[in-house]
Structures are given as C-alpha cells and as structure tokens.
Design a protein around this motif. Structure first.
Motif, PDB file in Angstrom:
ATOM      1  N   PHE A 128       0.815  -1.218   0.000  1.00 55.26           N
ATOM      2  CA  PHE A 128       0.000   0.000   0.000  1.00 55.26           C
ATOM      3  C   PHE A 128       0.845   1.262   0.000  1.00 55.26           C
ATOM      4  O   PHE A 128       0.546   2.219   0.686  1.00 55.26           O
ATOM      5  CB  PHE A 128      -0.963   0.041   1.197  1.00 55.26           C
ATOM      6  N   ALA A 132      -2.032   4.019  -3.888  1.00 54.58           N
ATOM      7  CA  ALA A 132      -2.928   2.891  -3.613  1.00 54.58           C
ATOM      8  C   ALA A 132      -3.241   2.771  -2.129  1.00 54.58           C
ATOM      9  O   ALA A 132      -4.284   2.236  -1.756  1.00 54.58           O
ATOM     10  CB  ALA A 132      -2.311   1.600  -4.125  1.00 54.58           C
ATOM     11  N   ALA A 133      -2.391   3.246  -1.252  1.00 54.32           N
ATOM     12  CA  ALA A 133      -2.583   3.123   0.199  1.00 54.32           C
ATOM     13  C   ALA A 133      -3.676   4.054   0.700  1.00 54.32           C
ATOM     14  O   ALA A 133      -4.397   3.722   1.645  1.00 54.32           O
ATOM     15  CB  ALA A 133      -1.274   3.411   0.924  1.00 54.32           C
ATOM     16  N   ALA A 149      -7.375   2.687   0.751  1.00 54.55           N
ATOM     17  CA  ALA A 149      -7.513   1.603   1.728  1.00 54.55           C
ATOM     18  C   ALA A 149      -7.577   2.165   3.142  1.00 54.55           C
ATOM     19  O   ALA A 149      -8.361   1.700   3.976  1.00 54.55           O
ATOM     20  CB  ALA A 149      -6.355   0.620   1.586  1.00 54.55           C
ATOM     21  N   LEU A 150      -6.763   3.170   3.442  1.00 54.17           N
ATOM     22  CA  LEU A 150      -6.788   3.801   4.763  1.00 54.17           C
ATOM     23  C   LEU A 150      -8.115   4.509   5.005  1.00 54.17           C
ATOM     24  O   LEU A 150      -8.670   4.452   6.099  1.00 54.17           O
ATOM     25  CB  LEU A 150      -5.635   4.792   4.909  1.00 54.17           C
ATOM     26  N   ALA A 190     -11.004   3.762   3.666  1.00 56.99           N
ATOM     27  CA  ALA A 190     -12.032   2.727   3.853  1.00 56.99           C
ATOM     28  C   ALA A 190     -11.962   2.147   5.255  1.00 56.99           C
ATOM     29  O   ALA A 190     -12.993   1.935   5.905  1.00 56.99           O
ATOM     30  CB  ALA A 190     -11.868   1.631   2.798  1.00 56.99           C
ATOM     31  N   THR A 191     -10.753   1.906   5.739  1.00 56.71           N
ATOM     32  CA  THR A 191     -10.588   1.375   7.100  1.00 56.71           C
ATOM     33  C   THR A 191     -11.086   2.386   8.121  1.00 56.71           C
ATOM     34  O   THR A 191     -11.777   2.023   9.081  1.00 56.71           O
ATOM     35  CB  THR A 191      -9.109   1.033   7.362  1.00 56.71           C
TER      36      THR A 191
END
Length: 189
Positions: free
Chosen positions: A5, A9-10, A13-14, A16-17
């Motif tokens: 990530f 791209a990271a 994802a962060l 969403a978390t």
C-alpha cells in the motif's frame, strides 16, 4: 523490500478502514445510548437504595456507561449486560462510599465523625431561658425556704436540715414542699 500500500494505492484503503471504524464506533455509541435510556432509571433507583445522593448517583451512572462503552469497544463479552451494569454500579457505589468516608476522616479526623451530643442552638437558648426563670423563682423564695432548699441540694436529710437551721421537721417538710411546687410550676411554663 517494498511496503504494501505504498504510494497512491494506500490512501483509499486507509480511508475505507477509517470509515469502517467510524461506522463501528457510531453503532456502538447508539447501542450504549439505547442501553442508557433503558437502564438509567433502574440504576438510579438502585444507587439511591444503597445510600448515594442523587448527584452522586448521576455521576456514577455516567461512569457506568463510559465503562460500558470501553468494555464493548474492546470486544468484551456482551452476554448479560444488565447484570454487568448492576455489578459495576454496585462496585462504583462502594468506591464512592469509601472515598466519601476517607474524605470526611481526612477533613475532620476519625474522632470528630461522631454526632455532637450537645444541644443545638435553639435547644440551648430554650434551656438558658428555663434556667434563668428557675433561678429567678429560687431567688424570690423566702430566705428560710432558700436555706432549706440549698441544704437539701447538698444532700442533707430533712432531720439534718431541721437540726442545722433550728426548725421543726414539719417546718422543713412544708418549706421544701412549697419551694419545690413553685419551681415545678415555673418549669412547666
């Protein structure tokens, strides 16, 4: 070695978390608020029955639900939450009692915690007025009656008073009866 990530791209994802975590906390908060609405009054009744004041009870209830939120947030068991709430209420009430007692002892000292056995100011004033009234009655008695009364107060018997004052036993008896009757009437007023 490259980190997963990394780069652009990271970031999604962060996000969403973080969004999932916020949703979970929001649901947890709603659940705790619903439990608060359901159990606040029964908990307050219980805390009142164990001797906490209303203000202390309110504080303890706040502490209970803060502890519940933390308990659930850590993923602890959810079975029998009602029992859990009352157990925590009981333990916090005991802590509050002990803390209050320690604070009182620290402020006043253990020996000063006893209730003052002396009269309150109103009773003391009434007692002083009664004493003044009785003293006035005694001072208004004839000299012979005051002498008889004084000797009787010292513990002398009627026969001994008669001998000391050179009076008959009947005169001493009549004098004391008359004096005590006047004092009794004054005390009744």
């Amino acid at each position: 070695m490259s980190l997963p990530f990394t780069g652009s791209a990271a970031l999604p994802a962060l996000r969403a978390t973080a969004a999932t975590e916020r949703d979970r906390r929001d649901r947890l908060e709603q659940e705790v608020v619903a439990l608060f609405d359901q159990f606040r009054e029964p908990l307050m009744r219980y805390l009142s029955s164990v001797g906490l004041t209303f203000a202390d009870g309110e504080e303890v209830v706040q502490e209970i639900f803060l502890a519940l939120f933390q308990h659930l947030e850590r993923g602890k068991p959810r079975d029998n939450l009602r029992g859990w709430l009352f157990r925590v209420a009981h333990n916090l009430a005991l802590k509050r009692h002990y803390r209050t007692r320690r604070e009182l002892e620290a402020r006043a000292g253990a020996k000063d915690l006893a209730v003052d056995p002396g009269p309150n100011p109103e009773d003391q004033m009434e007692s002083n007025q009664t004493q003044r009234r009785l003293l006035a009655v005694v001072q208004a008695l004839p000299l012979q009656d005051r002498k008889c009364l004084s000797l009787r107060a010292e513990g002398l018997r009627y026969r001994e008073i008669a001998e000391v004052l050179g009076l008959s036993l009947g005169t001493v008896s009549l004098s004391l009866a008359r004096s005590l009757a006047r004092i009794a009437r004054a005390a009744e007023r």
